[in-house]
Design a protein around this motif. Sequence first.
Motif, PDB file in Angstrom:
ATOM      1  N   SER A   4       0.829  -1.207   0.000  1.00 55.08           N
ATOM      2  CA  SER A   4       0.000   0.000   0.000  1.00 55.08           C
ATOM      3  C   SER A   4       0.862   1.255   0.000  1.00 55.08           C
ATOM      4  O   SER A   4       0.511   2.252  -0.628  1.00 55.08           O
ATOM      5  N   HIS A   5       1.989   1.214   0.692  1.00 55.02           N
ATOM      6  CA  HIS A   5       2.895   2.360   0.700  1.00 55.02           C
ATOM      7  C   HIS A   5       3.462   2.599  -0.704  1.00 55.02           C
ATOM      8  O   HIS A   5       3.516   3.735  -1.170  1.00 55.02           O
ATOM      9  N   ILE A   6       3.885   1.529  -1.360  1.00 50.71           N
ATOM     10  CA  ILE A   6       4.449   1.658  -2.709  1.00 50.71           C
ATOM     11  C   ILE A   6       3.395   2.159  -3.689  1.00 50.71           C
ATOM     12  O   ILE A   6       3.686   2.959  -4.570  1.00 50.71           O
ATOM     13  N   ARG A   7       2.161   1.711  -3.516  1.00 48.18           N
ATOM     14  CA  ARG A   7       1.072   2.147  -4.397  1.00 48.18           C
ATOM     15  C   ARG A   7       0.551   3.532  -4.027  1.00 48.18           C
ATOM     16  O   ARG A   7      -0.409   4.003  -4.604  1.00 48.18           O
ATOM     17  N   GLN A   8       1.191   4.187  -3.048  1.00 47.49           N
ATOM     18  CA  GLN A   8       0.849   5.532  -2.598  1.00 47.49           C
ATOM     19  C   GLN A   8      -0.586   5.620  -2.077  1.00 47.49           C
ATOM     20  O   GLN A   8      -1.349   6.512  -2.431  1.00 47.49           O
ATOM     21  N   ARG A   9      -0.914   4.700  -1.209  1.00 43.46           N
ATOM     22  CA  ARG A   9      -2.193   4.696  -0.497  1.00 43.46           C
ATOM     23  C   ARG A   9      -1.892   4.785   0.997  1.00 43.46           C
ATOM     24  O   ARG A   9      -1.923   3.780   1.712  1.00 43.46           O
ATOM     25  N   PRO A  10      -1.562   5.990   1.480  1.00 45.76           N
ATOM     26  CA  PRO A  10      -1.046   6.114   2.849  1.00 45.76           C
ATOM     27  C   PRO A  10      -2.031   5.707   3.939  1.00 45.76           C
ATOM     28  O   PRO A  10      -1.635   5.113   4.931  1.00 45.76           O
ATOM     29  N   LEU A  34       9.084   4.381   7.892  1.00 45.29           N
ATOM     30  CA  LEU A  34       8.340   5.030   6.813  1.00 45.29           C
ATOM     31  C   LEU A  34       7.934   6.451   7.193  1.00 45.29           C
ATOM     32  O   LEU A  34       8.000   7.365   6.372  1.00 45.29           O
ATOM     33  N   ALA A  35       7.530   6.653   8.445  1.00 44.55           N
ATOM     34  CA  ALA A  35       7.181   8.001   8.900  1.00 44.55           C
ATOM     35  C   ALA A  35       8.414   8.897   8.883  1.00 44.55           C
ATOM     36  O   ALA A  35       8.356  10.050   8.440  1.00 44.55           O
ATOM     37  N   GLY A  36       9.543   8.370   9.343  1.00 44.09           N
ATOM     38  CA  GLY A  36      10.781   9.143   9.351  1.00 44.09           C
ATOM     39  C   GLY A  36      11.253   9.486   7.950  1.00 44.09           C
ATOM     40  O   GLY A  36      11.751  10.591   7.704  1.00 44.09           O
ATOM     41  N   ALA A  37      11.098   8.558   7.015  1.00 44.21           N
ATOM     42  CA  ALA A  37      11.492   8.828   5.629  1.00 44.21           C
ATOM     43  C   ALA A  37      10.625   9.938   5.036  1.00 44.21           C
ATOM     44  O   ALA A  37      11.125  10.802   4.302  1.00 44.21           O
ATOM     45  N   GLY A  38       9.347   9.921   5.353  1.00 46.32           N
ATOM     46  CA  GLY A  38       8.467  10.988   4.880  1.00 46.32           C
ATOM     47  C   GLY A  38       8.843  12.339   5.459  1.00 46.32           C
ATOM     48  O   GLY A  38       8.842  13.354   4.750  1.00 46.32           O
ATOM     49  N   LEU A  39       9.179  12.368   6.750  1.00 48.45           N
ATOM     50  CA  LEU A  39       9.593  13.624   7.369  1.00 48.45           C
ATOM     51  C   LEU A  39      10.929  14.103   6.811  1.00 48.45           C
ATOM     52  O   LEU A  39      11.124  15.299   6.597  1.00 48.45           O
ATOM     53  N   LEU A  40      11.840  13.184   6.567  1.00 48.37           N
ATOM     54  CA  LEU A  40      13.119  13.545   5.956  1.00 48.37           C
ATOM     55  C   LEU A  40      12.899  14.141   4.569  1.00 48.37           C
ATOM     56  O   LEU A  40      13.516  15.151   4.210  1.00 48.37           O
ATOM     57  N   GLU A  41      12.004  13.530   3.796  1.00 45.08           N
ATOM     58  CA  GLU A  41      11.683  14.065   2.466  1.00 45.08           C
ATOM     59  C   GLU A  41      11.104  15.472   2.580  1.00 45.08           C
ATOM     60  O   GLU A  41      11.477  16.372   1.826  1.00 45.08           O
ATOM     61  N   TRP A  42      10.209  15.673   3.540  1.00 41.12           N
ATOM     62  CA  TRP A  42       9.592  16.983   3.721  1.00 41.12           C
ATOM     63  C   TRP A  42      10.640  18.024   4.094  1.00 41.12           C
ATOM     64  O   TRP A  42      10.693  19.112   3.515  1.00 41.12           O
ATOM     65  N   PHE A  43      11.494  17.685   5.089  1.00 41.33           N
ATOM     66  CA  PHE A  43      12.540  18.626   5.494  1.00 41.33           C
ATOM     67  C   PHE A  43      13.505  18.911   4.345  1.00 41.33           C
ATOM     68  O   PHE A  43      13.926  20.046   4.153  1.00 41.33           O
ATOM     69  N   THR A  65       3.116  14.738   1.883  1.00 38.69           N
ATOM     70  CA  THR A  65       4.192  14.053   2.593  1.00 38.69           C
ATOM     71  C   THR A  65       3.962  14.108   4.095  1.00 38.69           C
ATOM     72  O   THR A  65       4.131  13.113   4.793  1.00 38.69           O
ATOM     73  N   LEU A  66       3.563  15.270   4.594  1.00 34.09           N
ATOM     74  CA  LEU A  66       3.273  15.395   6.023  1.00 34.09           C
ATOM     75  C   LEU A  66       2.062  14.567   6.422  1.00 34.09           C
ATOM     76  O   LEU A  66       2.045  13.956   7.485  1.00 34.09           O
ATOM     77  N   ALA A  67       1.051  14.523   5.572  1.00 36.96           N
ATOM     78  CA  ALA A  67      -0.137  13.718   5.868  1.00 36.96           C
ATOM     79  C   ALA A  67       0.203  12.231   5.923  1.00 36.96           C
ATOM     80  O   ALA A  67      -0.313  11.499   6.775  1.00 36.96           O
ATOM     81  N   THR A  68       1.079  11.793   5.034  1.00 38.19           N
ATOM     82  CA  THR A  68       1.494  10.394   5.034  1.00 38.19           C
ATOM     83  C   THR A  68       2.249  10.064   6.320  1.00 38.19           C
ATOM     84  O   THR A  68       1.989   9.035   6.954  1.00 38.19           O
ATOM     85  N   SER A  69       3.159  10.925   6.721  1.00 39.20           N
ATOM     86  CA  SER A  69       3.900  10.695   7.965  1.00 39.20           C
ATOM     87  C   SER A  69       2.966  10.712   9.168  1.00 39.20           C
ATOM     88  O   SER A  69       3.107   9.898  10.079  1.00 39.20           O
ATOM     89  N   ALA A  70       2.009  11.626   9.172  1.00 41.09           N
ATOM     90  CA  ALA A  70       1.044  11.677  10.265  1.00 41.09           C
ATOM     91  C   ALA A  70       0.193  10.417  10.304  1.00 41.09           C
ATOM     92  O   ALA A  70      -0.121   9.907  11.386  1.00 41.09           O
ATOM     93  N   ALA A  71      -0.160   9.894   9.143  1.00 42.89           N
ATOM     94  CA  ALA A  71      -0.955   8.653   9.096  1.00 42.89           C
ATOM     95  C   ALA A  71      -0.176   7.498   9.715  1.00 42.89           C
ATOM     96  O   ALA A  71      -0.733   6.693  10.465  1.00 42.89           O
ATOM     97  N   TYR A  72       1.109   7.418   9.425  1.00 37.01           N
ATOM     98  CA  TYR A  72       1.922   6.349  10.011  1.00 37.01           C
ATOM     99  C   TYR A  72       2.062   6.517  11.517  1.00 37.01           C
ATOM    100  O   TYR A  72       2.058   5.533  12.255  1.00 37.01           O
ATOM    101  N   LEU A  73       2.197   7.744  11.977  1.00 38.96           N
ATOM    102  CA  LEU A  73       2.298   7.956  13.421  1.00 38.96           C
ATOM    103  C   LEU A  73       0.968   7.662  14.111  1.00 38.96           C
ATOM    104  O   LEU A  73       0.943   7.140  15.226  1.00 38.96           O
TER     105      LEU A  73
END
Length: 117
Positions: A4-10, A34-43, A65-73
């Motif tokens: 689901s992550h690869i298919r961009q369905r956060p 995955l959450a950390g990678a999203g935050l790193l991408e955002w930063f 990107t922030l929404a995806t990281s928030a979803a994982y958290l």
Amino acid sequence: MLYSHIRQRPWQAAAFAALAAVAKETTVAVTLTLAGAGLLEWFAYRWRPALAARWRLPRRALGRTLATSAAYLLALLPLTGWYAYHFHRTGHVFGNPDYLRYNVGATITPLRILLAG
């Protein structure tokens, strides 16, 4: 979860992450990665766009990107709730302290690590 992550369905990936975390706590490492990678991408895109482009980070909307990281958290909430309930009922977060000491504390010794290698 990873499919689901690869298919961009956060949100679907976050739902699977929540179920996986309750079933096996070690999957939290994948969720946090995955959450950390999203935050790193955002930063990276927010403050160092040239560096992010050189790293070949995927270019997505920063809000997504922030929404995806928030979803994982948020996927960690069911496990956190379970630990809170367990602590409330037993007074211990990870179960019986003697059992934990025997199975974790006693096995992490330099001699055991050397013999295992």
